[in-house]
Design a protein around this motif. Structure first.
Motif, PDB file in Angstrom:
ATOM      1  N   GLU A 192      22.357  57.756 -38.870  1.00 14.41           N
ATOM      2  CA  GLU A 192      22.049  57.121 -37.596  1.00 14.41           C
ATOM      3  C   GLU A 192      22.610  55.709 -37.499  1.00 14.41           C
ATOM      4  O   GLU A 192      23.028  55.272 -36.436  1.00 14.41           O
ATOM      5  CB  GLU A 192      20.533  57.085 -37.365  1.00 14.41           C
ATOM      6  N   VAL A 197      19.271  57.807 -30.751  1.00 13.97           N
ATOM      7  CA  VAL A 197      19.703  57.759 -32.155  1.00 13.97           C
ATOM      8  C   VAL A 197      19.106  56.524 -32.836  1.00 13.97           C
ATOM      9  O   VAL A 197      18.726  56.577 -34.008  1.00 13.97           O
ATOM     10  CB  VAL A 197      21.245  57.791 -32.269  1.00 13.97           C
ATOM     11  N   THR A 226      25.050  54.581 -34.527  1.00 16.68           N
ATOM     12  CA  THR A 226      24.717  53.471 -33.624  1.00 16.68           C
ATOM     13  C   THR A 226      25.762  52.362 -33.689  1.00 16.68           C
ATOM     14  O   THR A 226      26.081  51.760 -32.664  1.00 16.68           O
ATOM     15  CB  THR A 226      23.318  52.883 -33.923  1.00 16.68           C
ATOM     16  N   GLY A 247      19.228  63.222 -30.043  1.00 15.65           N
ATOM     17  CA  GLY A 247      18.558  62.087 -30.684  1.00 15.65           C
ATOM     18  C   GLY A 247      17.113  62.397 -31.041  1.00 15.65           C
ATOM     19  O   GLY A 247      16.623  62.001 -32.099  1.00 15.65           O
TER      20      GLY A 247
END
Length: 162
Positions: free
Chosen positions: A9, A55, A13, A134
């Motif tokens: 993640e 996310v 991101t 997500g």
């Protein structure tokens, strides 16, 4: 020394933020230098913002940094704190599951209607699918957290069936 692992993640991101920054920068340059606006940049940034939020929430789950009731849990005994954590995580999984279900229904509706985005004329269900993606990551990370809590409870000598 234990090597620290980077979460999936965190990588996603970071990539999303870099792309969003690039798109916003291009949009601003085009408006102020060329006096022309690219509408697709705004559309993509909005869609990526949704992906970033979901996310990012999964990343927060994996790091156990979601909002909790620290005032309450700070006064609890270690075993009780773990039970509270498991209960809280189960509630989070339940809400995430409900949101996955409703977002899938929305995706199906958008696919049936054939709705498309304004600027790029892409099917809207593509952007909407970021939400269950997500949330599924959140559920996965929360299941991992429950597993860790159970292992910690076993180390403390607690029986989860008691």
């Amino acid at each position: 020394m234990k090597k620290k692992r980077t979460e999936f993640e965190a990588i996603v991101t970071t990539i999303i933020l870099i792309i969003m920054l690039g798109l916003v920068f291009v949009g601003v340059l085009s408006r102020y230098i060329f006096h022309f606006s690219f509408s697709f940049t705004e559309e993509l940034v909005c869609a990526m913002f949704v992906l970033l939020g979901t996310v990012g929430s999964a990343l927060a789950c994996s790091r156990r940094s979601l909002y909790t009731m620290d005032l309450v849990t700070g006064m609890l005994k270690p075993k009780t704190k773990i039970y509270f954590s498991i209960f809280n995580t189960l509630l989070t999984i339940a809400v995430s599951g409900f949101l996955i279900w409703t977002s899938i229904l929305m995706i199906q509706t958008q696919a049936k209607m054939g709705s498309t985005t304004v600027a790029l004329k892409l099917p809207t269900w593509i952007y909407t699918s970021f939400v269950p993606f997500g949330l599924a990551l959140m559920v996965f990370r929360n299941i991992q957290n429950i597993w860790k809590d159970i292992q910690e409870l076993k180390q403390l000598g607690g029986d989860i069936n008691s």
